[in-house]
Design a protein around this motif. Structure first.
Motif, PDB file in Angstrom:
ATOM      1  N   ASN A  95      43.051  39.726  40.429  1.00 56.41           N
ATOM      2  CA  ASN A  95      42.444  39.177  41.386  1.00 56.41           C
ATOM      3  C   ASN A  95      43.040  38.764  42.683  1.00 56.41           C
ATOM      4  O   ASN A  95      42.456  38.410  43.541  1.00 56.41           O
ATOM      5  N   ALA A  96      44.436  38.580  42.357  1.00 54.80           N
ATOM      6  CA  ALA A  96      45.456  38.073  43.802  1.00 54.80           C
ATOM      7  C   ALA A  96      45.307  39.239  44.521  1.00 54.80           C
ATOM      8  O   ALA A  96      44.636  39.454  45.722  1.00 54.80           O
ATOM      9  N   GLY A  97      45.425  40.214  44.344  1.00 56.33           N
ATOM     10  CA  GLY A  97      44.901  41.633  45.252  1.00 56.33           C
ATOM     11  C   GLY A  97      43.554  42.166  45.894  1.00 56.33           C
ATOM     12  O   GLY A  97      44.013  41.824  46.989  1.00 56.33           O
ATOM     13  N   ALA A  98      42.650  40.994  44.851  1.00 53.52           N
ATOM     14  CA  ALA A  98      41.412  41.601  45.793  1.00 53.52           C
ATOM     15  C   ALA A  98      40.789  40.569  46.653  1.00 53.52           C
ATOM     16  O   ALA A  98      40.698  40.468  47.331  1.00 53.52           O
ATOM     17  N   ALA A  99      41.804  39.447  46.760  1.00 55.13           N
ATOM     18  CA  ALA A  99      41.691  38.274  47.723  1.00 55.13           C
ATOM     19  C   ALA A  99      42.974  38.646  48.637  1.00 55.13           C
ATOM     20  O   ALA A  99      42.591  37.545  49.457  1.00 55.13           O
ATOM     21  N   GLY A 100      43.528  38.908  48.822  1.00 45.88           N
ATOM     22  CA  GLY A 100      44.354  40.041  49.537  1.00 45.88           C
ATOM     23  C   GLY A 100      45.728  39.360  49.186  1.00 45.88           C
ATOM     24  O   GLY A 100      45.972  38.766  51.219  1.00 45.88           O
ATOM     25  N   ALA A 101      46.364  38.332  48.709  1.00 45.36           N
ATOM     26  CA  ALA A 101      47.331  37.803  48.197  1.00 45.36           C
ATOM     27  C   ALA A 101      48.136  38.250  47.597  1.00 45.36           C
ATOM     28  O   ALA A 101      47.564  39.415  47.034  1.00 45.36           O
ATOM     29  N   ARG A 102      49.200  37.945  47.796  1.00 46.47           N
ATOM     30  CA  ARG A 102      50.587  39.303  46.890  1.00 46.47           C
ATOM     31  C   ARG A 102      50.990  38.380  45.913  1.00 46.47           C
ATOM     32  O   ARG A 102      50.922  37.386  45.932  1.00 46.47           O
ATOM     33  N   ALA A 103      50.602  38.571  44.997  1.00 47.81           N
ATOM     34  CA  ALA A 103      50.762  38.353  43.678  1.00 47.81           C
ATOM     35  C   ALA A 103      53.345  38.514  43.045  1.00 47.81           C
ATOM     36  O   ALA A 103      53.523  39.455  43.173  1.00 47.81           O
ATOM     37  N   GLN A 104      53.026  37.730  42.578  1.00 50.04           N
ATOM     38  CA  GLN A 104      54.538  37.813  42.621  1.00 50.04           C
ATOM     39  C   GLN A 104      54.579  36.724  40.787  1.00 50.04           C
ATOM     40  O   GLN A 104      54.089  35.422  40.391  1.00 50.04           O
ATOM     41  N   GLY A 105      55.411  37.984  39.697  1.00 50.52           N
ATOM     42  CA  GLY A 105      55.243  37.081  38.344  1.00 50.52           C
ATOM     43  C   GLY A 105      57.158  37.182  37.773  1.00 50.52           C
ATOM     44  O   GLY A 105      57.921  37.501  38.444  1.00 50.52           O
ATOM     45  N   GLU A 106      56.808  35.687  36.801  1.00 53.98           N
ATOM     46  CA  GLU A 106      58.185  35.530  36.925  1.00 53.98           C
ATOM     47  C   GLU A 106      58.487  35.122  35.277  1.00 53.98           C
ATOM     48  O   GLU A 106      57.392  34.653  34.376  1.00 53.98           O
ATOM     49  N   VAL A 107      59.079  35.819  34.108  1.00 53.71           N
ATOM     50  CA  VAL A 107      59.087  35.798  33.226  1.00 53.71           C
ATOM     51  C   VAL A 107      59.919  34.337  33.060  1.00 53.71           C
ATOM     52  O   VAL A 107      61.664  34.522  33.021  1.00 53.71           O
ATOM     53  N   LEU A 108      59.974  33.075  32.405  1.00 54.11           N
ATOM     54  CA  LEU A 108      60.288  31.902  32.366  1.00 54.11           C
ATOM     55  C   LEU A 108      61.210  32.151  31.183  1.00 54.11           C
ATOM     56  O   LEU A 108      62.339  31.384  31.281  1.00 54.11           O
TER      57      LEU A 108
END
Length: 251
Positions: A95-108
């Motif tokens: 979803n982020a990529g389709a909007a042209g945004a860079r996605a970042q995930g973090e395990v808390l």
């Protein structure tokens, strides 16, 4: 721009002209998303108008969706809504990529816990069955978008924590590494509520900010439950799109 400049050759109310000037500055990028606008006091002094007139201009911008007003802090340029598609397959990164945004995930955090009533029922397991309980934070372009709590059967995915760490906090990659080549969204429930102080701090917003709560259940294509996720989204940063699948892969 002074009150004289605003009044020359323009019959529009002063508040509207101030609002239009600010809107043009936002459109031109002079005020970035998340940046504070001048206060009503500063605007009234700049334009030589009553503070109420400046407040009316800021209220108009809020009604247009260009700014959000945070009590005690001021007015801030709103973040663009990220289109977040919910269909048969749901992926934060896609979803982020389709909007042209860079996605970042973090395990808390990662823990194993006995299944309580709600996750046990959703995952078709007995109460007390050991589950992975994993908390993650998702960002797009450096801005916090969602915080999520994930539940999976620990015995079924014994190395899921390691796969998740290796896969940059991607549930899809961790499931693939666990032998699940494909999965689908079985159901999604959406509700809304205000953010608690702790949630606001985590999501970099203010207590009481509107949150969209997504409760999603993923499973195998034949309908066997795999993964329950409860995600909190900052409402002003996301727009949910409920639509059929389009061609593409998860990331």
């Amino acid at each position: 721009m002074t009150m004289d400049d605003l009044t020359q050759g323009d019959a529009a109310p002063l508040w509207r002209r101030i609002a239009d000037e600010l809107a043009a500055a936002i459109a031109a990028g002079r005020y970035k998303a998340g940046e504070a606008l001048p206060t009503a006091l500063a605007l009234s002094e700049r334009h030589g108008v009553h503070r109420h007139t400046a407040r009316q201009a800021l209220l108009h911008l809020q009604q247009m969706g260009l700014v959000s007003v945070e009590r005690g802090r001021g007015s801030f340029v709103t973040q663009p809504h990220l289109p977040y598609r919910i269909g048969r397959r749901v992926s934060f990164r896609s979803n982020a990529g389709a909007a042209g945004a860079r996605a970042q995930g973090e395990v808390l955090s990662v823990a194993t816990v006995p299944a309580e009533d709600v996750p046990a029922l959703a995952l078709d397991l007995s109460v007390g069955t050991p589950l992975w309980l994993i908390e993650t934070l998702g960002r797009t372009g450096g801005t916090a978008l969602s915080a999520a709590t994930h539940y999976l059967e620990a015995a079924r995915f014994p190395a899921f924590d390691r796969h998740l760490a290796a896969g940059e906090a991607s549930i899809t990659r961790a499931l693939a590494a666990s032998g699940v080549a494909d999965y689908v969204r079985l159901r999604t429930a959406l509700t809304a509520r205000p953010a608690s102080a702790a949630e606001a701090a985590l999501l970099e917003t203010v207590p009481g900010a509107a949150l969209m709560v997504s409760r999603g259940l993923d499973g195998t294509p034949d309908g066997r439950p795999l993964h329950l996720v409860v995600a909190l989204f900052v409402a002003e940063r996301v727009e949910f799109l409920i639509e059929p699948d389009a061609p593409g892969e998860r990331a």
